[in-house]
Design a protein around this motif. Sequence first.
Motif, PDB file in Angstrom:
ATOM      1  N   ALA A   1      -1.797 -31.293  57.550  1.00  0.00           N
ATOM      2  CA  ALA A   1      -1.595 -32.132  57.804  1.00  0.00           C
ATOM      3  C   ALA A   1      -2.986 -32.467  59.013  1.00  0.00           C
ATOM      4  CB  ALA A   1      -0.712 -32.913  59.253  1.00  0.00           C
ATOM      5  N   LEU A   2      -3.575 -31.671  59.861  1.00  0.00           N
ATOM      6  CA  LEU A   2      -4.873 -31.886  60.140  1.00  0.00           C
ATOM      7  C   LEU A   2      -5.917 -31.748  58.897  1.00  0.00           C
ATOM      8  CD1 LEU A   2      -5.954 -32.009  63.591  1.00  0.00           C
ATOM      9  CD2 LEU A   2      -6.428 -29.977  63.202  1.00  0.00           C
ATOM     10  N   THR A   3      -6.343 -30.993  58.372  1.00  0.00           N
ATOM     11  CA  THR A   3      -7.348 -30.820  57.369  1.00  0.00           C
ATOM     12  C   THR A   3      -6.793 -32.148  56.075  1.00  0.00           C
ATOM     13  OG1 THR A   3      -5.873 -28.837  56.467  1.00  0.00           O
ATOM     14  CG2 THR A   3      -7.694 -28.493  57.888  1.00  0.00           C
ATOM     15  N   ALA A   4      -5.805 -32.351  56.807  1.00  0.00           N
ATOM     16  CA  ALA A   4      -5.509 -33.602  55.022  1.00  0.00           C
ATOM     17  C   ALA A   4      -5.880 -32.719  53.387  1.00  0.00           C
ATOM     18  CB  ALA A   4      -6.216 -35.200  55.174  1.00  0.00           C
ATOM     19  N   LEU A   5      -4.997 -31.519  54.362  1.00  0.00           N
ATOM     20  CA  LEU A   5      -5.562 -31.017  52.729  1.00  0.00           C
ATOM     21  C   LEU A   5      -3.959 -30.125  51.845  1.00  0.00           C
ATOM     22  CD1 LEU A   5      -8.512 -28.633  52.908  1.00  0.00           C
ATOM     23  CD2 LEU A   5      -8.482 -30.943  51.372  1.00  0.00           C
ATOM     24  N   ALA A   6      -3.696 -30.209  50.785  1.00  0.00           N
ATOM     25  CA  ALA A   6      -2.183 -29.300  50.018  1.00  0.00           C
ATOM     26  C   ALA A   6      -2.953 -27.485  50.712  1.00  0.00           C
ATOM     27  CB  ALA A   6      -2.051 -29.280  48.677  1.00  0.00           C
ATOM     28  N   PRO A   7      -1.562 -26.974  51.474  1.00  0.00           N
ATOM     29  CA  PRO A   7      -1.939 -25.576  51.353  1.00  0.00           C
ATOM     30  C   PRO A   7      -2.472 -24.257  50.479  1.00  0.00           C
ATOM     31  CG  PRO A   7      -0.057 -26.443  52.425  1.00  0.00           C
ATOM     32  CD  PRO A   7      -0.283 -27.580  51.298  1.00  0.00           C
ATOM     33  N   ALA A   8      -2.393 -25.435  49.438  1.00  0.00           N
ATOM     34  CA  ALA A   8      -2.914 -24.069  48.425  1.00  0.00           C
ATOM     35  C   ALA A   8      -4.386 -24.383  48.613  1.00  0.00           C
ATOM     36  CB  ALA A   8      -2.623 -24.404  46.898  1.00  0.00           C
ATOM     37  N   GLU A   9      -4.624 -24.970  49.406  1.00  0.00           N
ATOM     38  CA  GLU A   9      -6.522 -25.806  49.348  1.00  0.00           C
ATOM     39  C   GLU A   9      -6.815 -24.632  50.112  1.00  0.00           C
ATOM     40  OE1 GLU A   9      -7.565 -29.281  46.743  1.00  0.00           O
ATOM     41  OE2 GLU A   9      -5.512 -29.416  49.319  1.00  0.00           O
ATOM     42  N   ILE A  10      -6.206 -24.140  51.945  1.00  0.00           N
ATOM     43  CA  ILE A  10      -6.883 -23.707  52.689  1.00  0.00           C
ATOM     44  C   ILE A  10      -6.387 -21.952  52.595  1.00  0.00           C
ATOM     45  CG2 ILE A  10      -5.570 -23.840  54.199  1.00  0.00           C
ATOM     46  CD1 ILE A  10      -4.795 -26.417  54.465  1.00  0.00           C
ATOM     47  N   ALA A  11      -6.741 -21.374  53.226  1.00  0.00           N
ATOM     48  CA  ALA A  11      -7.247 -19.861  53.723  1.00  0.00           C
ATOM     49  C   ALA A  11      -6.850 -20.322  55.026  1.00  0.00           C
ATOM     50  CB  ALA A  11      -8.360 -19.361  53.088  1.00  0.00           C
ATOM     51  N   TYR A  12      -6.309 -19.304  55.924  1.00  0.00           N
ATOM     52  CA  TYR A  12      -6.180 -18.900  56.809  1.00  0.00           C
ATOM     53  C   TYR A  12      -6.082 -17.470  57.118  1.00  0.00           C
ATOM     54  CZ  TYR A  12      -4.613 -19.343  61.990  1.00  0.00           C
ATOM     55  OH  TYR A  12      -4.321 -19.431  63.583  1.00  0.00           O
ATOM     56  N   VAL A  13      -7.020 -17.167  58.685  1.00  0.00           N
ATOM     57  CA  VAL A  13      -7.596 -15.660  58.467  1.00  0.00           C
ATOM     58  C   VAL A  13      -6.716 -15.831  60.136  1.00  0.00           C
ATOM     59  CG1 VAL A  13      -9.681 -14.398  59.038  1.00  0.00           C
ATOM     60  CG2 VAL A  13      -9.702 -16.055  57.529  1.00  0.00           C
ATOM     61  N   GLY A  14      -6.146 -14.556  60.401  1.00  0.00           N
ATOM     62  CA  GLY A  14      -6.061 -14.138  61.568  1.00  0.00           C
ATOM     63  C   GLY A  14      -5.656 -12.291  61.268  1.00  0.00           C
ATOM     64  N   ASP A  15      -5.701 -11.757  62.459  1.00  0.00           N
ATOM     65  CA  ASP A  15      -5.309 -10.648  62.618  1.00  0.00           C
ATOM     66  C   ASP A  15      -3.807 -10.073  63.060  1.00  0.00           C
ATOM     67  OD1 ASP A  15      -5.383 -11.788  64.990  1.00  0.00           O
ATOM     68  OD2 ASP A  15      -5.084  -9.627  66.398  1.00  0.00           O
ATOM     69  N   ARG A  16      -3.061 -10.820  63.572  1.00  0.00           N
ATOM     70  CA  ARG A  16      -1.737  -9.959  63.135  1.00  0.00           C
ATOM     71  C   ARG A  16      -0.675 -10.428  62.399  1.00  0.00           C
ATOM     72  NH1 ARG A  16       0.965 -10.986  68.796  1.00  0.00           N
ATOM     73  NH2 ARG A  16       2.529 -10.886  67.969  1.00  0.00           N
ATOM     74  N   VAL A  17      -0.419  -9.650  61.581  1.00  0.00           N
ATOM     75  CA  VAL A  17       1.042  -9.957  60.016  1.00  0.00           C
ATOM     76  C   VAL A  17       1.447 -10.663  60.753  1.00  0.00           C
ATOM     77  CG1 VAL A  17       2.410  -8.720  58.397  1.00  0.00           C
ATOM     78  CG2 VAL A  17       0.306  -7.650  59.108  1.00  0.00           C
ATOM     79  N   ASP A  18       2.720 -10.914  61.945  1.00  0.00           N
ATOM     80  CA  ASP A  18       3.757 -11.927  62.106  1.00  0.00           C
ATOM     81  C   ASP A  18       3.746 -12.854  62.360  1.00  0.00           C
ATOM     82  OD1 ASP A  18       2.975 -10.137  64.411  1.00  0.00           O
ATOM     83  OD2 ASP A  18       4.284 -10.889  65.519  1.00  0.00           O
ATOM     84  N   ASN A  19       2.207 -13.539  63.055  1.00  0.00           N
ATOM     85  CA  ASN A  19       1.773 -14.653  63.396  1.00  0.00           C
ATOM     86  C   ASN A  19       1.058 -15.165  62.728  1.00  0.00           C
ATOM     87  OD1 ASN A  19       3.375 -14.520  66.291  1.00  0.00           O
ATOM     88  ND2 ASN A  19       1.093 -14.237  67.211  1.00  0.00           N
ATOM     89  N   ASP A  20       0.084 -14.565  61.661  1.00  0.00           N
ATOM     90  CA  ASP A  20      -0.332 -15.135  60.981  1.00  0.00           C
ATOM     91  C   ASP A  20      -0.596 -15.220  59.890  1.00  0.00           C
ATOM     92  OD1 ASP A  20      -2.733 -15.597  63.524  1.00  0.00           O
ATOM     93  OD2 ASP A  20      -2.722 -13.988  63.198  1.00  0.00           O
ATOM     94  N   VAL A  21      -0.483 -14.322  59.183  1.00  0.00           N
ATOM     95  CA  VAL A  21      -0.592 -13.047  57.818  1.00  0.00           C
ATOM     96  C   VAL A  21       0.790 -14.280  57.039  1.00  0.00           C
ATOM     97  CG1 VAL A  21      -0.492 -11.406  55.990  1.00  0.00           C
ATOM     98  CG2 VAL A  21      -1.861 -11.171  57.672  1.00  0.00           C
ATOM     99  N   GLU A  22       2.246 -13.529  57.895  1.00  0.00           N
ATOM    100  CA  GLU A  22       3.229 -14.132  56.890  1.00  0.00           C
ATOM    101  C   GLU A  22       3.064 -15.295  56.798  1.00  0.00           C
ATOM    102  OE1 GLU A  22       5.582 -11.089  58.552  1.00  0.00           O
ATOM    103  OE2 GLU A  22       4.952  -9.318  56.918  1.00  0.00           O
ATOM    104  N   PRO A  23       3.668 -16.014  57.842  1.00  0.00           N
ATOM    105  CA  PRO A  23       3.548 -17.321  57.964  1.00  0.00           C
ATOM    106  C   PRO A  23       2.669 -17.920  57.576  1.00  0.00           C
ATOM    107  CG  PRO A  23       2.847 -16.977  59.893  1.00  0.00           C
ATOM    108  CD  PRO A  23       3.025 -15.439  59.320  1.00  0.00           C
ATOM    109  N   ALA A  24       1.342 -17.706  57.354  1.00  0.00           N
ATOM    110  CA  ALA A  24       0.305 -18.572  56.498  1.00  0.00           C
ATOM    111  C   ALA A  24       0.534 -18.469  54.296  1.00  0.00           C
ATOM    112  CB  ALA A  24      -1.135 -18.100  56.624  1.00  0.00           C
ATOM    113  N   LEU A  25       1.028 -16.954  54.261  1.00  0.00           N
ATOM    114  CA  LEU A  25       1.558 -17.105  53.143  1.00  0.00           C
ATOM    115  C   LEU A  25       3.361 -17.631  52.867  1.00  0.00           C
ATOM    116  CD1 LEU A  25       1.469 -13.052  52.474  1.00  0.00           C
ATOM    117  CD2 LEU A  25      -0.113 -14.788  50.896  1.00  0.00           C
ATOM    118  N   ALA A  26       3.805 -18.057  53.285  1.00  0.00           N
ATOM    119  CA  ALA A  26       5.533 -18.549  53.822  1.00  0.00           C
ATOM    120  C   ALA A  26       4.596 -20.515  53.631  1.00  0.00           C
ATOM    121  CB  ALA A  26       6.221 -18.436  54.571  1.00  0.00           C
ATOM    122  N   ALA A  27       3.933 -20.551  53.823  1.00  0.00           N
ATOM    123  CA  ALA A  27       3.189 -22.129  53.688  1.00  0.00           C
ATOM    124  C   ALA A  27       2.493 -22.271  52.922  1.00  0.00           C
ATOM    125  CB  ALA A  27       2.803 -22.203  55.205  1.00  0.00           C
TER     126      ALA A  27
END
Length: 193
Positions: free
Chosen positions: A130-156
């Motif tokens: 919502a903040l970026t006004a983009l569809a999730p497929a247009e966003i990459a999320y970069v993080g070190d934590r699998v549980d907090n960053d990677v898995e929830p970004a994939l789920a989104a």
Amino acid sequence: MALKAVVFDVGETLIDETGMWERAADAAGVPRFTLMGVLGGLAARGEHHNRVWEILGVEHPASTWGAEDFYPDALPCLDDLRGRGLRVAAVGNTPAETEEALRGHVDVLGSSGRWWIEKPAPEFFARIAALTALAPAEIAYVGDRVDNDVEPALAAGMTAVHIRRGPWGHLHDAPPAAIHIRSLSELPEALRV
């Protein structure tokens, strides 16, 4: 759908938290090695890092990071991605005050402290879209934590990038669907932008 934005976690992705934790240990009167050892044990067990203060039996001291704590590859990567026409954001499980250290380096800022939502909540990642006004497929999320960053970004529905650094980045393996990097200098090529 082509990527239009790259969103970064903050701690152990853009910021090396070593100095912050050392300053916190000193302020709490706890040996640095002791604090780091307990913190590593919490990371290995998948527990919240703030439990370190409870386990050590001390009050949580005020501590933060500054401009000197950016990883050497962080700011060049942000500049590179912006130069390629991508929107760059920094949003993590951080206090609202953390946003000030990042202002001027990114196009979009956010924090769990200001939003009152913490990762890995799906609402956190919906707020990014919502903040970026983009569809999730247009966003990459970069993080070190699998549980907090990677898995929830994939789920989104976002592209998830796992950077292997910091205790969580080394202790947990990301799923094959994620992009795997060891340095932010690898990111533009890994995203093929």
